[in-house]
Design a protein around this motif. Structure first.
Motif, PDB file in Angstrom:
ATOM      1  N   LYS A 496      -5.530  -9.193   9.885  1.00 57.34           N
ATOM      2  CA  LYS A 496      -5.636  -9.513  11.175  1.00 57.34           C
ATOM      3  C   LYS A 496      -4.390 -10.393  11.331  1.00 57.34           C
ATOM      4  N   LYS A 497      -4.260 -11.472  10.688  1.00 54.69           N
ATOM      5  CA  LYS A 497      -3.313 -12.347  10.699  1.00 54.69           C
ATOM      6  C   LYS A 497      -1.855 -11.717  10.470  1.00 54.69           C
ATOM      7  N   LEU A 498      -1.597 -10.815   9.685  1.00 53.35           N
ATOM      8  CA  LEU A 498      -0.288 -10.013   9.615  1.00 53.35           C
ATOM      9  C   LEU A 498      -0.286  -9.273  10.677  1.00 53.35           C
ATOM     10  N   MET A 499      -1.174  -8.595  11.377  1.00 55.51           N
ATOM     11  CA  MET A 499      -0.697  -7.752  12.680  1.00 55.51           C
ATOM     12  C   MET A 499      -0.384  -8.777  13.731  1.00 55.51           C
ATOM     13  N   ASP A 500      -1.071  -9.992  13.808  1.00 57.10           N
ATOM     14  CA  ASP A 500      -0.842 -11.206  14.925  1.00 57.10           C
ATOM     15  C   ASP A 500       0.817 -11.424  14.677  1.00 57.10           C
ATOM     16  N   ILE A 501       1.173 -11.461  13.351  1.00 57.58           N
ATOM     17  CA  ILE A 501       2.411 -11.950  13.075  1.00 57.58           C
ATOM     18  C   ILE A 501       3.431 -10.567  13.495  1.00 57.58           C
ATOM     19  N   ILE A 502       3.166  -9.487  13.254  1.00 60.03           N
ATOM     20  CA  ILE A 502       4.405  -8.301  13.631  1.00 60.03           C
ATOM     21  C   ILE A 502       4.328  -8.323  14.931  1.00 60.03           C
ATOM     22  N   THR A 503       3.007  -8.474  15.585  1.00 61.97           N
ATOM     23  CA  THR A 503       3.053  -8.136  17.158  1.00 61.97           C
ATOM     24  C   THR A 503       3.522  -9.469  17.988  1.00 61.97           C
ATOM     25  N   SER A 504       3.717 -10.545  17.242  1.00 60.46           N
ATOM     26  CA  SER A 504       4.075 -11.657  18.143  1.00 60.46           C
ATOM     27  C   SER A 504       5.260 -11.606  18.859  1.00 60.46           C
ATOM     28  N   GLU A 505       5.131 -12.232  20.345  1.00 61.55           N
ATOM     29  CA  GLU A 505       6.324 -11.956  21.323  1.00 61.55           C
ATOM     30  C   GLU A 505       7.098 -13.561  21.420  1.00 61.55           C
ATOM     31  N   ASN A 506       6.789 -14.343  20.240  1.00 63.65           N
ATOM     32  CA  ASN A 506       7.181 -15.741  20.323  1.00 63.65           C
ATOM     33  C   ASN A 506       8.831 -15.452  19.888  1.00 63.65           C
ATOM     34  N   MET A 507       9.795 -16.003  20.586  1.00 65.65           N
ATOM     35  CA  MET A 507      11.015 -15.675  20.533  1.00 65.65           C
ATOM     36  C   MET A 507      11.434 -16.663  19.196  1.00 65.65           C
ATOM     37  N   LYS A 508      10.715 -17.697  19.163  1.00 68.47           N
ATOM     38  CA  LYS A 508      11.205 -18.852  18.007  1.00 68.47           C
ATOM     39  C   LYS A 508      10.643 -18.245  16.767  1.00 68.47           C
ATOM     40  N   MET A 509      10.030 -17.119  16.615  1.00 70.79           N
ATOM     41  CA  MET A 509       9.516 -16.694  15.103  1.00 70.79           C
ATOM     42  C   MET A 509      10.650 -15.829  14.554  1.00 70.79           C
ATOM     43  N   PRO A 510      10.890 -16.133  13.622  1.00 71.23           N
ATOM     44  CA  PRO A 510      12.337 -15.444  12.777  1.00 71.23           C
ATOM     45  C   PRO A 510      11.699 -14.068  12.642  1.00 71.23           C
ATOM     46  N   TYR A 511      12.831 -13.235  12.753  1.00 68.72           N
ATOM     47  CA  TYR A 511      12.776 -11.602  12.335  1.00 68.72           C
ATOM     48  C   TYR A 511      12.264 -11.675  11.060  1.00 68.72           C
ATOM     49  N   GLU A 512      12.808 -12.398   9.858  1.00 66.52           N
ATOM     50  CA  GLU A 512      12.555 -12.453   8.789  1.00 66.52           C
ATOM     51  C   GLU A 512      10.934 -12.316   8.522  1.00 66.52           C
ATOM     52  N   MET A 513      10.067 -13.331   9.210  1.00 66.92           N
ATOM     53  CA  MET A 513       8.779 -13.330   9.038  1.00 66.92           C
ATOM     54  C   MET A 513       8.016 -12.101   9.419  1.00 66.92           C
ATOM     55  N   LYS A 514       8.373 -11.389  10.400  1.00 66.05           N
ATOM     56  CA  LYS A 514       7.790  -9.793  10.687  1.00 66.05           C
ATOM     57  C   LYS A 514       8.169  -8.999   9.416  1.00 66.05           C
ATOM     58  N   GLU A 515       9.427  -8.975   9.116  1.00 69.54           N
ATOM     59  CA  GLU A 515       9.808  -7.946   8.158  1.00 69.54           C
ATOM     60  C   GLU A 515       8.924  -8.204   7.002  1.00 69.54           C
ATOM     61  N   MET A 516       8.805  -9.589   6.599  1.00 72.41           N
ATOM     62  CA  MET A 516       8.007  -9.700   5.218  1.00 72.41           C
ATOM     63  C   MET A 516       6.585  -9.556   5.533  1.00 72.41           C
ATOM     64  N   ALA A 517       5.803  -9.557   6.722  1.00 66.33           N
ATOM     65  CA  ALA A 517       4.451  -9.204   7.150  1.00 66.33           C
ATOM     66  C   ALA A 517       4.562  -7.840   6.921  1.00 66.33           C
ATOM     67  N   LEU A 518       5.491  -6.951   7.425  1.00 66.94           N
ATOM     68  CA  LEU A 518       5.550  -5.526   7.183  1.00 66.94           C
ATOM     69  C   LEU A 518       5.492  -5.206   5.796  1.00 66.94           C
TER      70      LEU A 518
END
Length: 788
Positions: A496-518
């Protein structure tokens, strides 16, 4: 022919003695002075012994080690001399001069570990002092990694690890030395956890009785609080113990320590006082067996055992003072009421001593000298270690558990004393430990994983530091790849935590974090049978999330580039979906091949049985099913249900969710809905409903409290209370467990009814206590009860 090892020891004696004599303190000595000097006299005595033997095995290891260890312990020697003695000790270990099978090997190794972790010397300049610290690291690494290191006790291993951590976290030291300590710790952790299969789980009573002795702490008292309980006291030389006639008896140095203070904590000397004080003395600084570098202030109880009389409590300076000193604060090596050092002599630095009561209390839990006796005046008498091995037990699971707990404490992001470097170091060492050992079979380690470790890792997934984020994901994969059978709830939270990171709309969250979660999801998807386990254990569980369904929807949505531009996240999502298809195809092909093989082998066996012969001894199962676990879940009719049964479970789950939603709005309506659908018996079975109220985490606890407290549902309340196991629990523990299951209503009569039913059940399980409950709805909060 004389043993070559004897010549090696004689050569090291010449090197160390020559360095001592060249020192300014000894170069004016007369031969008579040299005979009375305890260090030189000890080496001279060893020379006489070596000249009269042919084989090194004719003497005990302690005999040729003692003079070198006395130099390491001595406060009067300079850094270069101590470094030479450490080099000699390291050579003895590397060359195998200490026979691991010798009856006195355990005692020798214990004395060596104690001496090196208590090393003291007169500091000269930061660069030279760091050389000595580097040699200390080298000796500690060699000591633990060589075969004779298996004789170390749990307490000694913890002290060795603490000493290395102390150097690693001391920010005033050079980066090269701190990185060397880090690499040393990696090697030590790898060795210790690779030996885990050789150790057995200890009994809970034994662990509880000895856990304080192995306490590794990530923090300590502040400087001000330590000085409140200390007083100044003169300090005689440690290496000199005089007989009643006034003559020095070096043979008594390991058996009697008649000094009015206790030297029990591990110590490493020579840490520089400051970067700018190259010419000033670095006082005989110490490495406390409890790190002062992080965590909260601890109680007196936490300071016992390994660090019970540590030099941090007996000297105004510590080798690893907190690595983050307050700007503008006084030098921590000079305490209140202590004159700054004016010379390079250790004796010019006043020592402080805790009160005698504290000394007497703490001496009972000595880590190494378990047979110490302290008289009413505070003098400690140390009995020599028995050689039959009864009092020196080789280290095992207890020290590994304490080390594992300490590493987990370093990853706590809410501990303000844990810096990013310390958290990253903790994650790195945890990665090494998980790669080197399988911990699922050890309940003491598994308990730490389930609670503290998983909580800290999930908290670190929310930080914006990429190095900590990446290290946390790596540790999480190692956990769930090997221990997911024991971490069902934790795996659900992680996904669930990984899904929240991937679907996060926070502009401050780096793209690399979503990529690493995937990438983490794809890596989990590639584990054989992981997707199947996910569907069976979560989507087909009445009270778990539909993880496979939610993740498939998420991946399908991210696999299509809506904006027309293809990113790495799109490719990773598509790769995860293709992994599911590939695994499904491979499973289908395996089933086809398996059926073909059975049809080919079944007929010959039937023919053989007709002839009265048996070719194989047993007939293969015509319908083999892979088993995911030896224990069949209650909702399944077999270990691996068929597709029809899974579809029925999915249908029931949807109805349960609907009934739960209606119950949260109006309890009676939700119960009626489930009865109509056949999921609950009609007429109502109180035991079945009570079990459903306890098991369903989606139910509103406020509605549960209102429903079971209704006068019309008194029988249901009795059944609900009977679902708890209060056996062996105190009244407060049982009441806390009871009130966690629902929210207590605010009316006094309702509260009285709920608590009277609880009291009757708690007393009925064998607790012979009468409890009188007084309820005041006016004065107490809705969820409070006063017991008198």
């Amino acid at each position: 022919m004389v043993d070559k090892n004897i010549y090696i020891i004689q050569g090291e004696i010449s090197t160390v003695v020559g360095a001592i004599k060249r020192n300014s303190r000894w170069n004016t000595h007369t031969p008579l002075d040299e005979e009375q000097d305890p260090l030189l006299n000890s080496f001279g005595h060893l020379k006489d012994i070596l000249n009269n033997i042919k084989e090194l095995s004719d003497i005990e290891p302690n005999v040729f080690l003692r003079p070198f260890l006395e130099v390491v312990r001595s406060e009067d020697t300079t850094g270069p001399i101590t470094g030479l003695a450490l080099t000699s000790v390291n050579k003895f270990l590397s060359y195998g001069l200490i026979d691991a099978n010798h009856e006195a090997a355990a005692e020798a190794i214990e004395n060596m570990a104690d001496a090196v972790t208590h090393a003291r010397f007169v500091g000269t300049d930061p660069a030279s002092d760091e050389v000595v610290l580097m040699k200390i690291l080298q000796v500690l690494r060699t000591l633990l990694l060589t075969p004779v290191g298996a004789h170390l006790t749990n307490e000694s291993v913890c002290e060795i690890m603490q000493s290395c951590f102390r150097i690693c976290f001391e920010m005033r030291l050079s980066e090269l030395l701190r990185k060397s300590a880090e690499h040393t710790l990696v090697d030590m952790v790898q060795l210790l956890f690779s030996r885990l299969p050789q150790f057995k789980e200890e009994a809970k009573s034994f662990v509880g009785a000895n856990i304080k002795k192995l306490k590794m702490r990530a923090g300590g008292m502040s400087e001000s609080s330590k000085w409140k309980k200390q007083k100044r006291s003169p300090r005689p030389p440690r290496h000199m113990v005089r007989s009643p006639s006034g003559q020095t008896d070096p043979a008594q140095t390991t058996t009697l320590s008649g000094v009015p203070f206790i030297e029990q904590g591990s110590s490493i000397s020579g840490l520089p006082a400051s970067e700018s004080s190259a010419s000033s003395i670095s006082s005989p600084t110490t490495t406390d067996s409890g790190l002062d570098t992080c965590s909260k202030a601890t109680s007196r109880e936490d300071l016992s055992d390994l660090d019970q009389n540590s030099p941090s409590a007996t000297t105004p300076s510590t080798a690893a003072a907190p690595p983050r000193p307050e700007p503008g604060s006084a030098d921590p090596q000079v305490g209140p009421g202590v004159e700054p050092a004016q010379s390079t002599s250790v004796e010019s630095i006043p020592e402080v001593l805790e009160d005698k009561d504290s000394v007497t209390e703490q001496s009972d839990s000595a880590s190494v000298h378990d047979m110490d006796y302290v008289n009413p005046r505070g003098v400690r008498f140390t009995q020599s270690t028995q050689r039959d091995g009864a009092s020196l037990i080789p280290y095992g699971l207890p020290c590994l558990r304490e080390l594992f707990r300490f590493l987990i404490s370093l990853t706590n992001p809410h501990d303000r004393h844990n810096t990013d470097a310390m958290m990253h170091m903790g994650l790195q060492l945890l990665t090494v430990a998980l790669e080197a050992a399988h911990m699922a079979n050890y309940q003491s380690l598994l308990g730490l994983v389930k609670d503290e470790l998983c909580r800290h890792l999930f908290q670190l997934l929310s930080v914006d530091r990429m190095n900590l984020y990446a290290s946390s994901i790596r540790v999480c994969f190692l956990l769930f790849e090997s221990m997911r059978v024991h971490l069902k709830f934790q795996l659900e939270m992680y996904l669930k935590k990984l899904m929240d990171i991937i679907t996060s709309e926070n502009m401050k969250m780096p793209y690399e974090m979503k990529e690493m979660a995937l990438e983490a999801l794809v890596q989990l998807w590639r584990i054989p049978s992981f997707v199947t386990e996910l569907y069976i254990n979560y989507d087909c569980d009445f009270y778990c999330s539909n993880l496979f369904e939610d993740l498939t929807k998420l991946l399908s949505k991210n696999a299509f580039p809506v904006s027309g531009q293809l990113y790495t996240t799109h490719l990773l999502s598509l790769e995860a979906l293709l992994t599911v298809i590939d695994s499904t195809e491979a499973h289908c092909q395996a089933q086809v091949l398996n059926s073909t093989d059975q049809s080919q082998t079944l007929q010959p066996e039937e023919d053989a049985s007709k002839d009265g012969t048996d070719t194989s001894g047993k007939r293969p199962n015509p319908n083999p099913r892979p088993t995911y676990s030896s224990k069949k879940p209650q909702r399944f009719s077999s270990s691996l249900p068929d597709s029809q049964e899974l579809m029925e479970i999915r249908t029931k789950k949807k109805l349960l969710i609907t009934g739960t939603e209606q119950f949260n709005q109006k309890p009676k309506k939700g119960i009626q809905f489930l009865q109509e659908k056949g999921l609950l018996r009609d007429p109502m079975d109180n035991n079945q409903v009570a079990q459903w109220l306890r098991e369903n985490p989606r139910l509103d606890k406020k509605m549960i409290g209102e429903y079971i407290s209704d006068r019309k549902n008194m029988e249901l309340l009795d059944s609900f209370v009977n679902t708890f196991t209060f056996q062996g629990l105190r009244i407060d523990e049982a009441l806390r467990l009871y009130l966690e299951a629902f929210r207590l209503p605010g009316e006094a009569p309702v509260i009285q009814r709920l608590l009277e039913t609880f009291t009757d059940n708690w007393v009925s399980v064998g607790v012979r206590v009468r409890v009188r409950v007084r309820v005041s709805a006016d004065l107490l909060p809705q969820s409070s009860v006063q017991l008198v």
